[in-house]
Enzyme design. Structure first.
Site, PDB file in Angstrom:
ATOM      1  N   TYR A  44       0.838  -1.206   0.000  1.00  0.00           N
ATOM      2  CA  TYR A  44       0.000   0.000   0.000  1.00  0.00           C
ATOM      3  C   TYR A  44       0.872   1.255   0.000  1.00  0.00           C
ATOM      4  O   TYR A  44       0.683   2.166  -0.823  1.00  0.00           O
ATOM      5  CB  TYR A  44      -0.917  -0.031   1.225  1.00  0.00           C
ATOM      6  CG  TYR A  44      -1.655   1.247   1.488  1.00  0.00           C
ATOM      7  CD1 TYR A  44      -2.688   1.669   0.651  1.00  0.00           C
ATOM      8  CD2 TYR A  44      -1.336   2.062   2.580  1.00  0.00           C
ATOM      9  CE1 TYR A  44      -3.371   2.859   0.901  1.00  0.00           C
ATOM     10  CE2 TYR A  44      -2.012   3.231   2.840  1.00  0.00           C
ATOM     11  CZ  TYR A  44      -3.031   3.631   1.997  1.00  0.00           C
ATOM     12  OH  TYR A  44      -3.704   4.806   2.241  1.00  0.00           O
TER      13      TYR A  44
HETATM   14  N1  LIG Z   1      -7.591   4.087   6.276  1.00  0.00           N
HETATM   15  C1  LIG Z   1      -6.595   4.854   6.710  1.00  0.00           C
HETATM   16  O1  LIG Z   1      -6.242   4.851   7.915  1.00  0.00           O
HETATM   17  C2  LIG Z   1      -5.884   5.766   5.729  1.00  0.00           C
HETATM   18  C3  LIG Z   1      -4.770   6.494   6.159  1.00  0.00           C
HETATM   19  C4  LIG Z   1      -4.170   7.397   5.278  1.00  0.00           C
HETATM   20  C5  LIG Z   1      -4.680   7.561   3.997  1.00  0.00           C
HETATM   21  N2  LIG Z   1      -5.758   6.825   3.585  1.00  0.00           N
HETATM   22  C6  LIG Z   1      -6.296   7.073   2.229  1.00  0.00           C
HETATM   23  O2  LIG Z   1      -7.400   7.943   2.383  1.00  0.00           O
HETATM   24  C7  LIG Z   1      -8.264   7.835   1.250  1.00  0.00           C
HETATM   25  C8  LIG Z   1      -9.711   7.738   1.713  1.00  0.00           C
HETATM   26  O3  LIG Z   1      -9.877   6.678   2.623  1.00  0.00           O
HETATM   27  P1  LIG Z   1     -11.365   6.128   2.946  1.00  0.00           P
HETATM   28  O4  LIG Z   1     -11.295   5.437   4.243  1.00  0.00           O
HETATM   29  O5  LIG Z   1     -12.377   7.197   2.694  1.00  0.00           O
HETATM   30  O6  LIG Z   1     -11.474   5.035   1.769  1.00  0.00           O
HETATM   31  P2  LIG Z   1     -12.702   4.074   1.376  1.00  0.00           P
HETATM   32  O7  LIG Z   1     -13.874   4.343   2.262  1.00  0.00           O
HETATM   33  O8  LIG Z   1     -12.164   2.686   1.302  1.00  0.00           O
HETATM   34  O9  LIG Z   1     -13.099   4.598  -0.070  1.00  0.00           O
HETATM   35  C9  LIG Z   1     -12.369   4.266  -1.200  1.00  0.00           C
HETATM   36  C10 LIG Z   1     -13.239   4.545  -2.414  1.00  0.00           C
HETATM   37  O10 LIG Z   1     -12.496   4.182  -3.599  1.00  0.00           O
HETATM   38  C11 LIG Z   1     -13.430   3.637  -4.501  1.00  0.00           C
HETATM   39  N3  LIG Z   1     -12.822   2.770  -5.483  1.00  0.00           N
HETATM   40  C12 LIG Z   1     -12.182   1.588  -5.265  1.00  0.00           C
HETATM   41  N4  LIG Z   1     -11.835   1.022  -6.437  1.00  0.00           N
HETATM   42  C13 LIG Z   1     -12.280   1.851  -7.422  1.00  0.00           C
HETATM   43  C14 LIG Z   1     -12.244   1.806  -8.828  1.00  0.00           C
HETATM   44  N5  LIG Z   1     -11.684   0.795  -9.485  1.00  0.00           N
HETATM   45  N6  LIG Z   1     -12.798   2.823  -9.523  1.00  0.00           N
HETATM   46  C15 LIG Z   1     -13.378   3.872  -8.870  1.00  0.00           C
HETATM   47  N7  LIG Z   1     -13.455   3.970  -7.518  1.00  0.00           N
HETATM   48  C16 LIG Z   1     -12.911   2.962  -6.800  1.00  0.00           C
HETATM   49  C17 LIG Z   1     -14.398   2.845  -3.640  1.00  0.00           C
HETATM   50  O11 LIG Z   1     -15.600   2.647  -4.360  1.00  0.00           O
HETATM   51  P3  LIG Z   1     -16.829   1.741  -3.805  1.00  0.00           P
HETATM   52  O12 LIG Z   1     -17.523   2.595  -2.797  1.00  0.00           O
HETATM   53  O13 LIG Z   1     -17.629   1.468  -5.028  1.00  0.00           O
HETATM   54  O14 LIG Z   1     -16.206   0.512  -3.199  1.00  0.00           O
HETATM   55  C18 LIG Z   1     -14.561   3.744  -2.436  1.00  0.00           C
HETATM   56  O15 LIG Z   1     -15.620   4.622  -2.613  1.00  0.00           O
HETATM   57  C19 LIG Z   1      -7.757   6.624   0.455  1.00  0.00           C
HETATM   58  O16 LIG Z   1      -6.966   7.096  -0.628  1.00  0.00           O
HETATM   59  C20 LIG Z   1      -6.873   5.896   1.472  1.00  0.00           C
HETATM   60  O17 LIG Z   1      -5.869   5.129   0.827  1.00  0.00           O
HETATM   61  C21 LIG Z   1      -6.360   5.944   4.417  1.00  0.00           C
END
Ligand SMILES: NC(=O)c1ccc[n+]([C@@H]2O[C@H](COP(=O)([O-])OP(=O)(O)OC[C@H]3O[C@@H](n4cnc5c(N)ncnc54)[C@H](OP(=O)(O)O)[C@@H]3O)[C@@H](O)[C@H]2O)c1
Length: 211
Positions: free
Chosen positions: A125
């Site tokens: 990741y």
């Molecule tokens: N989790 C953590 O602690 C953390 C820490 C730092 C940074 N981040 C980053 O912060 C950002 C937001 O996190 P979050 O928790 O809001 O993420 P999330 O809820 O998992 O949302 C990710 C979104 O990406 C979409 N997606 C996945 N594959 C796709 C595709 N092929 N085409 C178009 N859309 C697609 C998903 O669509 P669906 O709704 O259709 O599944 C979902 O809506 C991400 O970039 C993550 O990597 C996360």
């Protein structure tokens, strides 16, 4: 401002679509499933169906900015980190160039500049995130790379710590992260910058404007 939100149906993305709409911007909400369109409209967004693993380029046409807050998700394997987190982000960098979209705000992650320091499970990741960030830095776009710590679903506080390097790890709420993205979009002082952000003491606009 018309802003393409990649990952609009995600947890940060949904906050951002609502906040953009409340601030008078047009949120073009990228979804890959048409059944999510009503939810995006209810948040004030304009849905557009596109898949980052296909050709998402047309979704960027006519936009003033792109925010990449999509991701394969914590349950996904290394293959999705490559096709969504890295390649998906790079496809939209290319699309920005193709359609003359100057502004690109990337949601990256703390540790993306040193993937080997992460746990074995986190490394694919962090590598994907770091490589996408590198591609954005080389793109010539007006970019900002935002690196939050661990995301939580706690209520927003409206206050953060933000700096190129904070020297600590920690958490930030998803809603505060979305508020930071909104503030960053129009903050020209953040062009060309990469910054970390965690829950903290400084009002968000003040923290972003001081970067
Ligand atoms: N989790 C953590 O602690 C953390 C820490 C730092 C940074 N981040 C980053 O912060 C950002 C937001 O996190 P979050 O928790 O809001 O993420 P999330 O809820 O998992 O949302 C990710 C979104 O990406 C979409 N997606 C996945 N594959 C796709 C595709 N092929 N085409 C178009 N859309 C697609 C998903 O669509 P669906 O709704 O259709 O599944 C979902 O809506 C991400 O970039 C993550 O990597 C996360």
């Amino acid at each position: 401002m018309r802003v393409l939100v990649a990952g609009s149906h995600g947890q940060v993305g949904r906050h951002l679509v609502r906040l953009l709409s409340e601030a008078g911007h047009e949120a073009r909400a990228m979804i890959r499933d048409d059944s999510q369109a009503g939810e995006m409209e209810a948040l004030g967004g304009t849905p557009v169906v596109a898949d980052l693993e296909g050709d998402p380029s047309p979704a960027a046409k006519g936009c003033d900015a792109i925010v990449f807050t999509a991701g394969g998700g914590p349950g996904s394997g290394a293959a999705k980190k490559e096709t969504v987190d890295r390649q998906g982000a790079v496809k939209l960098i290319d699309a920005a160039g193709e359609h003359g979209v100057r502004r690109y705000v990337m949601v990256s992650a703390m540790g993306a500049d040193d993937p080997e320091s992460g746990s074995e499970g986190m490394r694919p990741y962090l590598r994907a995130k770091g490589q996408a960030d590198d591609a954005l830095r080389e793109s010539g776009l007006d970019f900002t790379i935002v690196r939050p710590g661990r995301l939580t679903d706690d209520p927003a506080t409206g206050r953060v710590d933000a700096a190129a390097s904070l020297g600590r790890r920690g958490e930030i709420t998803r809603e505060d992260t979305a508020r930071v993205l909104l503030a960053t979009l129009t903050a020209t002082n953040t062009h060309g910058k990469t910054f970390e952000v965690l829950d903290g003491d400084t009002p968000i606009d003040e923290a972003v404007n001081a970067l």
